[in-house]
Design an enzyme around this catalytic site. Structure first.
Site, PDB file in Angstrom:
ATOM      1  NE  ARG A  31      28.066  -2.312  -1.263  1.00 11.95           N
ATOM      2  CZ  ARG A  31      28.477  -3.303  -2.046  1.00 11.95           C
ATOM      3  NH1 ARG A  31      29.420  -4.136  -1.620  1.00 11.95           N
ATOM      4  NH2 ARG A  31      27.957  -3.467  -3.237  1.00 11.95           N
ATOM      5  CG  HIS A  70      28.653  -9.110 -10.415  1.00 13.53           C
ATOM      6  ND1 HIS A  70      29.166  -7.901 -10.833  1.00 13.53           N
ATOM      7  CD2 HIS A  70      29.244 -10.049 -11.187  1.00 13.53           C
ATOM      8  CE1 HIS A  70      30.063  -8.104 -11.796  1.00 13.53           C
ATOM      9  NE2 HIS A  70      30.116  -9.403 -12.035  1.00 13.53           N
ATOM     10  CB  CYS A  95      24.160 -20.700   4.914  1.00 15.67           C
ATOM     11  SG  CYS A  95      25.294 -21.558   5.999  1.00 15.67           S
ATOM     12  CB  CYS A 127      22.769 -21.236   8.396  1.00 13.13           C
ATOM     13  SG  CYS A 127      21.952 -22.501   7.412  1.00 13.13           S
ATOM     14  CG  ASN A 170      30.796   5.499 -18.179  1.00 16.12           C
ATOM     15  OD1 ASN A 170      30.120   4.658 -17.589  1.00 16.12           O
ATOM     16  ND2 ASN A 170      31.931   5.988 -17.702  1.00 16.12           N
TER      17      ASN A 170
HETATM   18  C1  BV8 Z   1      35.903 -14.833 -11.386  1.00 15.88           C
HETATM   19  C2  BV8 Z   1      29.486  -8.023  -6.123  1.00 15.88           C
HETATM   20  C3  BV8 Z   1      36.891 -16.949 -11.511  1.00 15.88           C
HETATM   21  C4  BV8 Z   1      30.180  -7.826  -4.795  1.00 15.88           C
HETATM   22  C5  BV8 Z   1      31.222  -7.607  -7.765  1.00 15.88           C
HETATM   23  C6  BV8 Z   1      43.190  -9.770 -13.341  1.00 15.88           C
HETATM   24  C7  BV8 Z   1      42.757  -9.512 -14.623  1.00 15.88           C
HETATM   25  C8  BV8 Z   1      41.466  -9.807 -15.036  1.00 15.88           C
HETATM   26  C9  BV8 Z   1      40.577 -10.396 -14.143  1.00 15.88           C
HETATM   27  C10 BV8 Z   1      41.021 -10.646 -12.879  1.00 15.88           C
HETATM   28  C11 BV8 Z   1      42.301 -10.348 -12.462  1.00 15.88           C
HETATM   29  N1  BV8 Z   1      42.416 -10.717 -11.154  1.00 15.88           N
HETATM   30  C12 BV8 Z   1      41.243 -11.242 -10.739  1.00 15.88           C
HETATM   31  C13 BV8 Z   1      40.408 -11.220 -11.786  1.00 15.88           C
HETATM   32  C14 BV8 Z   1      39.051 -11.690 -11.832  1.00 15.88           C
HETATM   33  C15 BV8 Z   1      38.136 -10.707 -11.119  1.00 15.88           C
HETATM   34  C16 BV8 Z   1      38.254  -9.321 -11.725  1.00 15.88           C
HETATM   35  O1  BV8 Z   1      37.709  -9.042 -12.784  1.00 15.88           O
HETATM   36  N2  BV8 Z   1      38.997  -8.426 -11.020  1.00 15.88           N
HETATM   37  C17 BV8 Z   1      39.148  -7.077 -11.543  1.00 15.88           C
HETATM   38  C18 BV8 Z   1      39.050  -6.063 -10.379  1.00 15.88           C
HETATM   39  C19 BV8 Z   1      40.493  -6.956 -12.249  1.00 15.88           C
HETATM   40  N3  BV8 Z   1      36.808 -11.229 -11.361  1.00 15.88           N
HETATM   41  C20 BV8 Z   1      36.303 -12.120 -10.492  1.00 15.88           C
HETATM   42  O2  BV8 Z   1      36.862 -12.486  -9.477  1.00 15.88           O
HETATM   43  C21 BV8 Z   1      34.941 -12.686 -10.879  1.00 15.88           C
HETATM   44  N4  BV8 Z   1      35.007 -14.119 -10.713  1.00 15.88           N
HETATM   45  O3  BV8 Z   1      36.658 -14.386 -12.204  1.00 15.88           O
HETATM   46  O4  BV8 Z   1      35.887 -16.126 -10.975  1.00 15.88           O
HETATM   47  C22 BV8 Z   1      36.446 -18.307 -11.261  1.00 15.88           C
HETATM   48  C23 BV8 Z   1      36.178 -19.136 -12.354  1.00 15.88           C
HETATM   49  C24 BV8 Z   1      35.813 -20.432 -12.121  1.00 15.88           C
HETATM   50  C25 BV8 Z   1      35.676 -20.904 -10.797  1.00 15.88           C
HETATM   51  C26 BV8 Z   1      35.899 -20.037  -9.713  1.00 15.88           C
HETATM   52  C27 BV8 Z   1      36.283 -18.733  -9.939  1.00 15.88           C
HETATM   53  C28 BV8 Z   1      33.857 -12.161  -9.966  1.00 15.88           C
HETATM   54  C29 BV8 Z   1      33.669 -10.677 -10.215  1.00 15.88           C
HETATM   55  C30 BV8 Z   1      32.450 -10.196  -9.425  1.00 15.88           C
HETATM   56  C31 BV8 Z   1      32.895  -9.335  -8.269  1.00 15.88           C
HETATM   57  N5  BV8 Z   1      31.711  -8.806  -7.581  1.00 15.88           N
HETATM   58  N6  BV8 Z   1      30.121  -7.185  -7.140  1.00 15.88           N
HETATM   59  C32 BV8 Z   1      29.822  -6.492  -4.187  1.00 15.88           C
HETATM   60  O5  BV8 Z   1      29.015  -5.728  -4.770  1.00 15.88           O
HETATM   61  O6  BV8 Z   1      30.353  -6.222  -3.086  1.00 15.88           O
HETATM   62  S1  BV8 Z   1      31.954  -6.597  -8.911  1.00 15.88           S
HETATM   63  C33 BV8 Z   1      31.631  -4.956  -8.578  1.00 15.88           C
HETATM   64  O7  BV8 Z   1      32.329  -4.237  -9.598  1.00 15.88           O
HETATM   65  C34 BV8 Z   1      30.180  -4.505  -8.733  1.00 15.88           C
HETATM   66  O8  BV8 Z   1      29.281  -5.508  -9.116  1.00 15.88           O
HETATM   67  C35 BV8 Z   1      30.303  -3.454  -9.849  1.00 15.88           C
HETATM   68  O9  BV8 Z   1      29.163  -3.348 -10.585  1.00 15.88           O
HETATM   69  C36 BV8 Z   1      31.370  -4.068 -10.620  1.00 15.88           C
HETATM   70  C37 BV8 Z   1      31.992  -3.372 -11.743  1.00 15.88           C
HETATM   71  O10 BV8 Z   1      32.184  -2.045 -11.421  1.00 15.88           O
HETATM   72  P1  BV8 Z   1      31.316  -0.979 -12.261  1.00 15.88           P
HETATM   73  O11 BV8 Z   1      29.884  -1.389 -12.206  1.00 15.88           O
HETATM   74  O12 BV8 Z   1      31.906  -0.812 -13.602  1.00 15.88           O
HETATM   75  O13 BV8 Z   1      31.437   0.288 -11.367  1.00 15.88           O
HETATM   76  P2  BV8 Z   1      32.639   1.339 -11.387  1.00 15.88           P
HETATM   77  O14 BV8 Z   1      32.527   2.184 -10.163  1.00 15.88           O
HETATM   78  O15 BV8 Z   1      33.919   0.619 -11.676  1.00 15.88           O
HETATM   79  O16 BV8 Z   1      32.335   2.253 -12.667  1.00 15.88           O
HETATM   80  C38 BV8 Z   1      31.218   3.083 -12.655  1.00 15.88           C
HETATM   81  C39 BV8 Z   1      31.278   3.882 -13.946  1.00 15.88           C
HETATM   82  O17 BV8 Z   1      30.100   4.682 -14.005  1.00 15.88           O
HETATM   83  C40 BV8 Z   1      32.465   4.819 -14.011  1.00 15.88           C
HETATM   84  O18 BV8 Z   1      33.074   4.710 -15.282  1.00 15.88           O
HETATM   85  C41 BV8 Z   1      31.838   6.212 -13.831  1.00 15.88           C
HETATM   86  O19 BV8 Z   1      32.502   7.190 -14.609  1.00 15.88           O
HETATM   87  C42 BV8 Z   1      30.452   6.009 -14.368  1.00 15.88           C
HETATM   88  N7  BV8 Z   1      29.430   6.874 -13.803  1.00 15.88           N
HETATM   89  C43 BV8 Z   1      29.358   7.392 -12.546  1.00 15.88           C
HETATM   90  N8  BV8 Z   1      28.231   8.115 -12.423  1.00 15.88           N
HETATM   91  C44 BV8 Z   1      27.565   8.040 -13.609  1.00 15.88           C
HETATM   92  C45 BV8 Z   1      28.331   7.250 -14.495  1.00 15.88           C
HETATM   93  N9  BV8 Z   1      27.951   6.997 -15.756  1.00 15.88           N
HETATM   94  C46 BV8 Z   1      26.773   7.530 -16.169  1.00 15.88           C
HETATM   95  N10 BV8 Z   1      25.976   8.291 -15.379  1.00 15.88           N
HETATM   96  C47 BV8 Z   1      26.338   8.570 -14.098  1.00 15.88           C
HETATM   97  N11 BV8 Z   1      25.542   9.338 -13.341  1.00 15.88           N
HETATM   98 ZN    ZN Z   2      23.818 -23.406   6.404  1.00 16.66          ZN
END
Ligand code: BV8
Ligand code: ZN
Length: 244
Positions: A75, A124, A132, A151, A217
């Protein structure tokens, strides 16, 4: 350039002209036109080739450090070719005529910062940085490292400085994002499917506090019923038309 089909509703232009504080809430879609694959778009979405649960979690890293490390290195190679697009630049230019602009991004690609936006809350993390896995202190890695470097402080393995699923978002950054959402007059949702929490709860907070919500979007999303204005199509076309 925007065609007649990209006519901005006058009432939205007025809200923009009168805004004291604009929040731009962005997701992977805003970087799609820079050549950075989005997560969920069928034809290019990263997740369509991999499963999020298999790669973007600490558990996955424990299970298969090389697979996860190499996915991120791949990536980063894509990102090395990417430049901010017209959408990023339009948002950066907004700061010339709106008193306060806050960019809250879910993206880890640094393109808002590169395009000149000066207040960016990266919920994020940042794909260009490493920490590390054991002691979380910063570490250095090169594009050719196909295994995670060690690290220098504790000998642990490096990982990308991004928030994985199941990990908490940086507290101070998320709190600043909530404050901006609660304070703003206009909240622009750009290029996000609205699936990832807790980030996806910020538009509701802005709406509860009385902000005007506009969504740009490529397709309809979960946030559409929150928005007074929905502009469907590429953000690289709509944003220059809206913010010109
Ligand atoms: C947390 C970094 C708790 C990593 C990312 C069940 C229900 C609800 C929530 C959860 C669940 N099970 C688990 C959870 C929580 C989970 C979550 O939300 N899961 C989801 C999948 C259901 N969340 C977490 O785990 C978060 N942490 O909850 O911690 C906690 C609390 C206390 C103590 C400890 C723990 C952490 C979430 C962060 C994850 N990391 N990124 C990496 O990059 O590898 S998230 C990842 O998804 C990216 O950052 C990305 O940005 C993000 C969201 O996706 P989008 O940006 O929306 O991208 P997507 O492709 O989905 O959509 C793009 C859109 O653009 C589309 O609609 C498309 O049509 C449109 N598009 C395309 N081209 C264009 C366009 N629009 C306009 N113009 C264009 N040209
Ligand atoms: Zn370390």
């Amino acid at each position: 350039m925007p065609s007649a089909a990209h006519t901005i509703p006058e009432i939205l232009l007025q809200a923009l002209r009168q805004a004291r504080h604009v929040v731009v809430f962005s997701g992977a879609g805003i970087s799609a036109e820079s050549g950075v694959p989005t997560f969920r778009d069928a034809q290019t979405g990263l997740w369509s080739h991999f499963r999020a649960e298999d790669l973007a979690t600490a558990e996955a890293y424990r299970q298969d450090k090389l697979l996860v490390w190499r996915w991120y290195q791949w990536r980063r190679q894509l990102l090395a070719q990417a430049q901010p697009n017209a959408g990023h630049h339009a948002i950066a230019a907004l700061e010339q005529y709106v008193p306060q602009v806050t960019v809250i991004t879910q993206n880890v690609d640094d393109l808002h910062q590169q395009s000149g936006s000066t207040r960016v809350l990266a919920l994020h993390g940042n794909l260009r940085e490493n920490i590390c896995f054991a002691c979380r202190r910063p570490g250095q890695a090169g594009p050719d490292d196909d295994t995670p470097p060690r690290c220098v402080h504790c000998g642990g393995s490096l990982r990308p400085n991004v928030v994985w699923f199941g990990e908490q978002l940086p507290t101070a950054i998320y709190r600043a994002a909530e404050q901006a959402a609660a304070d703003c007059d206009l909240f622009l949702i750009i290029g996000t499917s609205g699936l990832v929490m807790p980030a996806a709860s910020l538009p509701q907070l802005a709406q509860r506090k009385g902000a005007t919500i506009a969504l740009i979007n490529a397709e309809a999303t979960a946030h559409q019923d929150l928005a007074q204005h929905t502009l469907l199509g590429p953000s690289g076309t709509w944003l220059p038309a809206l913010l010109a």
